[in-house]
Design a protein around this motif. Structure first.
Motif, PDB file in Angstrom:
ATOM      1  N   ASP A 131       0.814  -1.212   0.000  1.00 58.97           N
ATOM      2  CA  ASP A 131       0.000   0.000   0.000  1.00 58.97           C
ATOM      3  C   ASP A 131       0.847   1.262   0.000  1.00 58.97           C
ATOM      4  O   ASP A 131       1.982   1.280   0.475  1.00 58.97           O
ATOM      5  CB  ASP A 131      -0.941   0.000   1.208  1.00 58.97           C
ATOM      6  CG  ASP A 131      -2.039  -1.043   1.075  1.00 58.97           C
ATOM      7  OD1 ASP A 131      -2.359  -1.394  -0.075  1.00 58.97           O
ATOM      8  OD2 ASP A 131      -2.565  -1.489   2.106  1.00 58.97           O
ATOM      9  N   ARG A 140      -1.439   0.185  -6.404  1.00 62.60           N
ATOM     10  CA  ARG A 140      -2.356  -0.034  -5.287  1.00 62.60           C
ATOM     11  C   ARG A 140      -3.206   1.204  -5.015  1.00 62.60           C
ATOM     12  O   ARG A 140      -4.413   1.105  -4.760  1.00 62.60           O
ATOM     13  CB  ARG A 140      -1.560  -0.421  -4.040  1.00 62.60           C
ATOM     14  CG  ARG A 140      -0.758  -1.704  -4.169  1.00 62.60           C
ATOM     15  CD  ARG A 140      -1.566  -2.919  -3.917  1.00 62.60           C
ATOM     16  NE  ARG A 140      -2.049  -2.988  -2.549  1.00 62.60           N
ATOM     17  CZ  ARG A 140      -2.835  -3.968  -2.088  1.00 62.60           C
ATOM     18  NH1 ARG A 140      -3.234  -4.926  -2.898  1.00 62.60           N
ATOM     19  NH2 ARG A 140      -3.240  -3.964  -0.842  1.00 62.60           N
ATOM     20  N   GLU A 141      -2.570   2.369  -5.076  1.00 66.69           N
ATOM     21  CA  GLU A 141      -3.315   3.606  -4.843  1.00 66.69           C
ATOM     22  C   GLU A 141      -4.337   3.826  -5.947  1.00 66.69           C
ATOM     23  O   GLU A 141      -5.471   4.257  -5.694  1.00 66.69           O
ATOM     24  CB  GLU A 141      -2.358   4.789  -4.756  1.00 66.69           C
ATOM     25  CG  GLU A 141      -3.043   6.085  -4.350  1.00 66.69           C
ATOM     26  CD  GLU A 141      -2.169   7.304  -4.547  1.00 66.69           C
ATOM     27  OE1 GLU A 141      -2.330   8.267  -3.794  1.00 66.69           O
ATOM     28  OE2 GLU A 141      -1.339   7.299  -5.471  1.00 66.69           O
ATOM     29  N   ALA A 168      -7.229   1.412  -5.472  1.00 69.38           N
ATOM     30  CA  ALA A 168      -8.047   1.826  -4.335  1.00 69.38           C
ATOM     31  C   ALA A 168      -8.952   2.992  -4.717  1.00 69.38           C
ATOM     32  O   ALA A 168     -10.096   3.090  -4.244  1.00 69.38           O
ATOM     33  CB  ALA A 168      -7.150   2.204  -3.159  1.00 69.38           C
TER      34      ALA A 168
END
Length: 236
Positions: free
Chosen positions: A95, A210-211, A214
């Protein structure tokens, strides 16, 4: 303005620092929707994810936006103590957080890029430079924080005969909020590259992927990019 006066063309022109990623893609379209004449500027500084430059070129061709890719690889030896510019360093996964992404900081990157973009603006008579710093970067990247933008704006205002304003419209926004804005504009994020790896498919594991994932999850949307990790879209 008198009836015979002509509008100041420089006031309707901006230079957009355009990496080819999600944030700058949204900034680019936002400037176009303002009705501005946009000059897009991308930089090859020896980044491992140089695939983003191909994406940027393709988008600008489609939009018929003037676009320059500036080759500054000569400075690579000055900024190679980063996982983004040194392919012998392991790319951190997981993350998006300060503790595991510190190695992705490229020394002084935004100051270098902004300085060159300001020079371009002065050269063509533009009064503004747009770039995609956002709130999610504040925890890790000093050159994306409000105090940096404020300081660069001050310097930009006194470094030339005519001031150039640095415009960071998403400085206080999250990645999810930027994406929400772009989706509301009808943007297709298939035309962006975010992954820190420059492979054929996005890895789905690095902090940048990942960002991004998300942000799509927060907007209850599916990322149109293909990922090497089939489980990537299941990120929570």
């Amino acid at each position: 303005m008198s009836p015979t006066a002509t509008p100041d063309a420089s006031a309707s022109t901006t230079v957009v620092i355009y990496s080819g990623g999600m944030d700058s893609y949204t900034v680019l379209h936002r400037a176009l929707k303002e009705g501005l004449t946009v000059h897009a500027l991308s930089f090859d500084y020896g980044q491992r994810h140089a695939r983003e430059l191909i994406t940027a070129q393709n988008v600008c061709q489609q939009l018929k936006v003037p676009h320059q890719v500036i080759d500054i690889r000569a400075i690579h030896g000055l900024i190679d103590n980063s996982a983004l510019t040194n392919d012998t360093m392991a790319m951190p996964e997981g993350d998006y957080a300060a503790d595991n992404l510190r190695t992705t900081v490229v020394p002084n990157r935004n100051m270098i890029l902004l300085s060159l973009a300001i020079a371009k603006a002065v050269n063509i008579g533009a009064q503004r430079v747009d770039y995609g710093a956002h709130g999610g970067d504040h925890i890790l990247y000093p050159d994306c924080r409000p105090e940096f933008v404020q300081a660069m704006n001050h310097v930009s205002g006194i470094a030339n005969f005519k001031p150039v304003t640095i415009h960071a419209p998403y400085l206080q926004s999250t990645k999810a909020e930027i994406l929400r804005d772009g989706l509301a504009m009808g943007l297709d994020y298939r035309d962006t590259w975010t992954c820190y790896e420059g492979r054929e498919l996005a890895c789905g594991k690095c902090g940048s992927c990942r960002e991004r994932l998300a942000a799509f999850a927060a907007n209850q949307a599916i990322d149109p990019l293909a990922y090497a990790n089939d489980d990537s879209q299941g990120i929570s």
